[in-house]
Design a protein around this motif. Structure first.
Motif, PDB file in Angstrom:
ATOM      1  N   CYS A  71       0.840  -1.200   0.000  1.00  0.00           N
ATOM      2  CA  CYS A  71       0.000   0.000   0.000  1.00  0.00           C
ATOM      3  C   CYS A  71       0.872   1.246   0.000  1.00  0.00           C
ATOM      4  O   CYS A  71       0.611   2.208  -0.731  1.00  0.00           O
ATOM      5  CB  CYS A  71      -0.925  -0.013   1.213  1.00  0.00           C
ATOM      6  SG  CYS A  71      -2.094   1.357   1.264  1.00  0.00           S
ATOM      7  N   SER A 224     -16.149   5.907   7.226  1.00  0.00           N
ATOM      8  CA  SER A 224     -16.307   4.458   7.124  1.00  0.00           C
ATOM      9  C   SER A 224     -17.631   4.124   7.846  1.00  0.00           C
ATOM     10  O   SER A 224     -18.103   4.916   8.653  1.00  0.00           O
ATOM     11  CB  SER A 224     -15.125   3.754   7.802  1.00  0.00           C
ATOM     12  OG  SER A 224     -15.075   4.096   9.186  1.00  0.00           O
ATOM     13  N   SER A 225     -18.263   3.014   7.588  1.00  0.00           N
ATOM     14  CA  SER A 225     -17.921   1.978   6.645  1.00  0.00           C
ATOM     15  C   SER A 225     -19.191   1.684   5.842  1.00  0.00           C
ATOM     16  O   SER A 225     -20.163   1.205   6.414  1.00  0.00           O
ATOM     17  CB  SER A 225     -17.460   0.754   7.441  1.00  0.00           C
ATOM     18  OG  SER A 225     -17.411  -0.401   6.702  1.00  0.00           O
ATOM     19  N   ILE A 231     -12.263  -1.968   8.919  1.00  0.00           N
ATOM     20  CA  ILE A 231     -11.242  -1.221   8.189  1.00  0.00           C
ATOM     21  C   ILE A 231      -9.899  -1.393   8.893  1.00  0.00           C
ATOM     22  O   ILE A 231      -9.839  -1.683  10.090  1.00  0.00           O
ATOM     23  CB  ILE A 231     -11.589   0.267   8.030  1.00  0.00           C
ATOM     24  CG1 ILE A 231     -11.478   1.017   9.377  1.00  0.00           C
ATOM     25  CG2 ILE A 231     -12.966   0.442   7.416  1.00  0.00           C
ATOM     26  CD1 ILE A 231     -11.531   2.529   9.249  1.00  0.00           C
ATOM     27  N   HIS A 232      -8.843  -1.199   8.141  1.00  0.00           N
ATOM     28  CA  HIS A 232      -7.500  -1.350   8.681  1.00  0.00           C
ATOM     29  C   HIS A 232      -7.130  -0.140   9.532  1.00  0.00           C
ATOM     30  O   HIS A 232      -7.600   0.982   9.298  1.00  0.00           O
ATOM     31  CB  HIS A 232      -6.501  -1.510   7.534  1.00  0.00           C
ATOM     32  CG  HIS A 232      -5.146  -1.956   7.952  1.00  0.00           C
ATOM     33  ND1 HIS A 232      -4.174  -1.078   8.393  1.00  0.00           N
ATOM     34  CD2 HIS A 232      -4.585  -3.199   8.014  1.00  0.00           C
ATOM     35  CE1 HIS A 232      -3.083  -1.751   8.692  1.00  0.00           C
ATOM     36  NE2 HIS A 232      -3.301  -3.037   8.482  1.00  0.00           N
ATOM     37  N   ASP A 235      -5.934   2.850   7.423  1.00  0.00           N
ATOM     38  CA  ASP A 235      -6.770   3.420   6.362  1.00  0.00           C
ATOM     39  C   ASP A 235      -6.978   4.927   6.502  1.00  0.00           C
ATOM     40  O   ASP A 235      -6.858   5.657   5.511  1.00  0.00           O
ATOM     41  CB  ASP A 235      -8.120   2.705   6.295  1.00  0.00           C
ATOM     42  CG  ASP A 235      -8.079   1.473   5.399  1.00  0.00           C
ATOM     43  OD1 ASP A 235      -7.366   1.513   4.375  1.00  0.00           O
ATOM     44  OD2 ASP A 235      -8.746   0.479   5.716  1.00  0.00           O
ATOM     45  N   TYR A 238      -3.915   6.903   5.033  1.00  0.00           N
ATOM     46  CA  TYR A 238      -3.763   6.983   3.586  1.00  0.00           C
ATOM     47  C   TYR A 238      -4.845   7.854   2.945  1.00  0.00           C
ATOM     48  O   TYR A 238      -4.592   8.524   1.943  1.00  0.00           O
ATOM     49  CB  TYR A 238      -3.744   5.583   2.978  1.00  0.00           C
ATOM     50  CG  TYR A 238      -2.426   4.889   3.206  1.00  0.00           C
ATOM     51  CD1 TYR A 238      -1.282   5.299   2.510  1.00  0.00           C
ATOM     52  CD2 TYR A 238      -2.291   3.863   4.130  1.00  0.00           C
ATOM     53  CE1 TYR A 238      -0.054   4.696   2.731  1.00  0.00           C
ATOM     54  CE2 TYR A 238      -1.064   3.254   4.355  1.00  0.00           C
ATOM     55  CZ  TYR A 238       0.052   3.678   3.649  1.00  0.00           C
ATOM     56  OH  TYR A 238       1.279   3.082   3.880  1.00  0.00           O
ATOM     57  N   SER A 261      -5.908   2.725  -0.566  1.00  0.00           N
ATOM     58  CA  SER A 261      -6.336   2.295   0.772  1.00  0.00           C
ATOM     59  C   SER A 261      -6.104   0.804   0.933  1.00  0.00           C
ATOM     60  O   SER A 261      -5.857   0.085  -0.037  1.00  0.00           O
ATOM     61  CB  SER A 261      -7.820   2.616   0.984  1.00  0.00           C
ATOM     62  OG  SER A 261      -8.627   1.754   0.199  1.00  0.00           O
ATOM     63  N   THR A 263      -8.485  -1.090   2.448  1.00  0.00           N
ATOM     64  CA  THR A 263      -9.795  -1.724   2.589  1.00  0.00           C
ATOM     65  C   THR A 263     -10.644  -1.644   1.334  1.00  0.00           C
ATOM     66  O   THR A 263     -11.294  -2.612   0.963  1.00  0.00           O
ATOM     67  CB  THR A 263     -10.568  -1.081   3.769  1.00  0.00           C
ATOM     68  OG1 THR A 263      -9.824  -1.287   4.970  1.00  0.00           O
ATOM     69  CG2 THR A 263     -11.937  -1.706   3.927  1.00  0.00           C
ATOM     70  N   LEU A 268     -14.700   2.240   2.886  1.00  0.00           N
ATOM     71  CA  LEU A 268     -14.419   3.669   2.889  1.00  0.00           C
ATOM     72  C   LEU A 268     -15.193   4.367   1.785  1.00  0.00           C
ATOM     73  O   LEU A 268     -15.487   3.782   0.747  1.00  0.00           O
ATOM     74  CB  LEU A 268     -12.922   3.919   2.668  1.00  0.00           C
ATOM     75  CG  LEU A 268     -11.948   3.264   3.644  1.00  0.00           C
ATOM     76  CD1 LEU A 268     -10.533   3.339   3.093  1.00  0.00           C
ATOM     77  CD2 LEU A 268     -12.016   3.931   5.005  1.00  0.00           C
TER      78      LEU A 268
END
Length: 288
Positions: A71, A224-225, A231-232, A235, A238, A261, A263, A268
């Protein structure tokens, strides 16, 4: 039965240990868990928990680090293209020798997890994004955000931590069915009282399974989501770093955000937003 302690790394047997958690708190026969890499909070019976062995944890970490590095490299490639375009514009198509400097958008990052906050600030530093990080419990964020905005004067605000959706507590529209979405919504509303315009203060808010629609309606640019997935932890970094490092005369499209991203569009989303980076001339060196 193995005694479960705060800080241990565990998985849930009933979910085939699909997500790795840290034990945040233990009360009686129930443990409160926070995702090691996902911004998810969950309660689980102690007898459902499996302690993750160190060798297994290292294998998982290696895979996760590779995903994060991929990423990062994708983001760097995207950033390189933007810089090359900027150099072309500033030098009038490479016909003039003009030196210039860049001022990225400043980020105020509020995080409900101190471990995640540290991980995030390390990535901001690696990307060259100026950041002021604050650890606050999610319920404290609406009370503190206005004074922090006044003090830091950021271009971008991140409001994140842990969250989860419980179907047994209500449908997806009901904020009461979420662990912290209500706090994120209130924080965004308080921030918009200070700076109401979306391009004067860009806001990302949310965590795992958060109420995407309510957060956007409160005034966030990104949230989100959408599909209530996890989600990470990185996220949010980024998403807003893309805004911070994009010239303010250019728009940041949603696909521009999603492609760098971890995810993707299930986790997102948001609205088109102007970048926050400003270029200046001539380049100068500060005296020490």
């Amino acid at each position: 039965m193995t005694r479960i302690k705060v800080g241990q790394i565990v998985g849930r047997a009933s979910y085939n240990c699909d997500i790795i958690f840290r034990v945040k708190n233990v009360e009686g026969d129930v443990a409160e868990l926070c995702g090691e890499d996902m911004r998810l909070v969950a309660d689980a019976p102690i007898n459902d928990l499996v302690i993750i062995k160190e060798q297994d944890r290292k294998k998982i970490q290696i895979k996760q680090k590779q995903k994060e590095e991929n990423c990062y490299q994708l983001f760097r490639q995207d950033r390189k293209l933007i810089r090359e375009r900027s150099e072309y514009e500033v030098t009038s198509g490479y016909t003039k020798k003009n030196s210039y400097f860049e001022v990225p958008g400043k980020v105020l990052h509020l995080d409900g997890d101190p471990v995640y906050l540290k991980k995030c600030t390390q990535v901001y530093d690696r990307l060259g994004v100026p950041v002021y990080g604050v650890h606050l419990q999610e319920k404290e964020m609406p009370l503190q955000v206005a004074s922090l905005i006044e003090m830091i004067r950021p271009d971008i605000l991140v409001v994140t931590g842990h969250d989860s959706y419980s179907k047994s507590k209500g449908d997806e529209k009901d904020l009461k069915a979420y662990r912290n979405s209500g706090h994120f919504v209130d924080t965004v509303k308080e921030a918009r009282k200070v700076i109401p315009y979306m391009d004067h203060l860009v806001i990302f808010a949310g965590a795992c399974q958060s109420n995407f629609q309510s957060i956007l309606k409160a005034g966030a640019n990104f949230a989100s989501s959408p599909d209530r997935i996890n989600i990470h932890a990185l996220d949010p970094v980024y998403v807003v770093s893309k805004v911070s490092l994009t010239p303010f005369m250019e728009r940041v499209g949603i696909w521009d955000i999603l492609k760098t991203s971890l995810t993707g569009k299930q986790g997102l989303g948001g609205v088109e937003t102007n970048g926050a980076l400003r270029r200046g001339m001539p380049q100068y060196i500060e005296e020490e």
